[in-house]
Design an enzyme around this catalytic site. Structure first.
Site, short mmCIF file in Angstrom:
data_model
loop_
_atom_site.label_atom_id
_atom_site.label_comp_id
_atom_site.label_asym_id
_atom_site.label_seq_id
_atom_site.Cartn_x
_atom_site.Cartn_y
_atom_site.Cartn_z
N SER A 3 -3.40 -0.48 -9.42
CA SER A 3 -2.43 -0.35 -10.51
C SER A 3 -2.93 -0.97 -11.81
O SER A 3 -2.29 -0.82 -12.84
CB SER A 3 -1.11 -1.03 -10.12
N GLU A 72 -5.51 -12.45 -7.29
CA GLU A 72 -5.25 -12.29 -5.85
C GLU A 72 -4.41 -13.44 -5.30
O GLU A 72 -4.71 -14.02 -4.26
CB GLU A 72 -6.57 -12.14 -5.08
N ALA A 73 -3.33 -13.74 -6.00
CA ALA A 73 -2.48 -14.89 -5.65
C ALA A 73 -1.89 -14.79 -4.24
O ALA A 73 -1.59 -15.81 -3.63
CB ALA A 73 -1.37 -15.04 -6.67
N CYS A 128 0.44 7.69 -6.99
CA CYS A 128 0.32 8.16 -5.61
C CYS A 128 -0.78 9.21 -5.51
O CYS A 128 -0.78 10.19 -6.27
CB CYS A 128 1.65 8.75 -5.15
N CYS A 163 5.72 9.44 0.21
CA CYS A 163 4.45 9.73 0.88
C CYS A 163 4.05 8.59 1.82
O CYS A 163 3.44 8.84 2.86
CB CYS A 163 3.36 10.00 -0.15
#
Length: 168
Positions: A3, A72-73, A128, A163
């Site tokens: 994202s 990357e908490a 997606c 999905c």
């Protein structure tokens, strides 16, 4: 995943440096996907960081800084929310990037606690890969046990709710 969370973290930290603010950047030592030292986005944008094994180390290394960045908490220990509170109370801006849900769609690590305490939240979404809608889920493409599996496009793909639910 995919994202732009790390890309946005890097952008914000670089802007803080342009503003002549003193910046310290941390990532979990277990994240060596692209580089052992640097935080690297999927687009290969990078910034030097300090890999650490526990969040208390941040308090030791973040003296005399204006901004702390954490990538990357979700992989950090349960002390991270308290560490971030302490930093914020000292007037240090804390910028965090991380996944709020794991591949099962469940809250991931300390992210729910960090989100609850955050002054500001920017939630980014991927697209997606199946239908092109907004993706909020990380679909794990390979069968492997455990909540934590460090991977990239070979292991995960972004999916919208519809999905994602089709495959689960």
């Amino acid at each position: 995943m995919f994202s732009g969370k790390t890309e946005e973290l890097i952008r914000r930290l670089k802007r803080a440096r342009i503003a002549n603010l003193k910046v310290e950047i941390f990532k979990p030592a277990i994240d060596v996907r692209y580089d052992e030292q640097q935080i690297v986005s999927h687009d290969e944008n990078a910034i030097t960081s300090t890999p650490i094994d526990n969040s208390q180390t941040i308090l030791l290394m973040a003296s005399n800084v204006d901004v702390v960045g954490i990538d990357e908490a979700q992989f950090f220990d349960d002390q991270l929310p308290d560490v971030c509170d302490q930093l914020a109370r000292q007037g240090i801006r804390v910028i965090i990037a991380g996944l709020d849900m794991d591949y099962l769609g469940k809250p991931f690590g300390q992210m729910p606690f960090l989100l609850a305490k955050a002054d500001y939240i920017t939630k980014l979404h991927a697209i997606c890969v199946k239908c092109g809608n907004i993706a909020s889920f990380s679909y794990r493409k390979i069968a492997q046990g455990g909540q934590v599996l460090l991977g990239e496009k070979e292991s995960y793909e972004p999916r919208c709710r519809t999905c994602y639910d089709e495959k689960n």
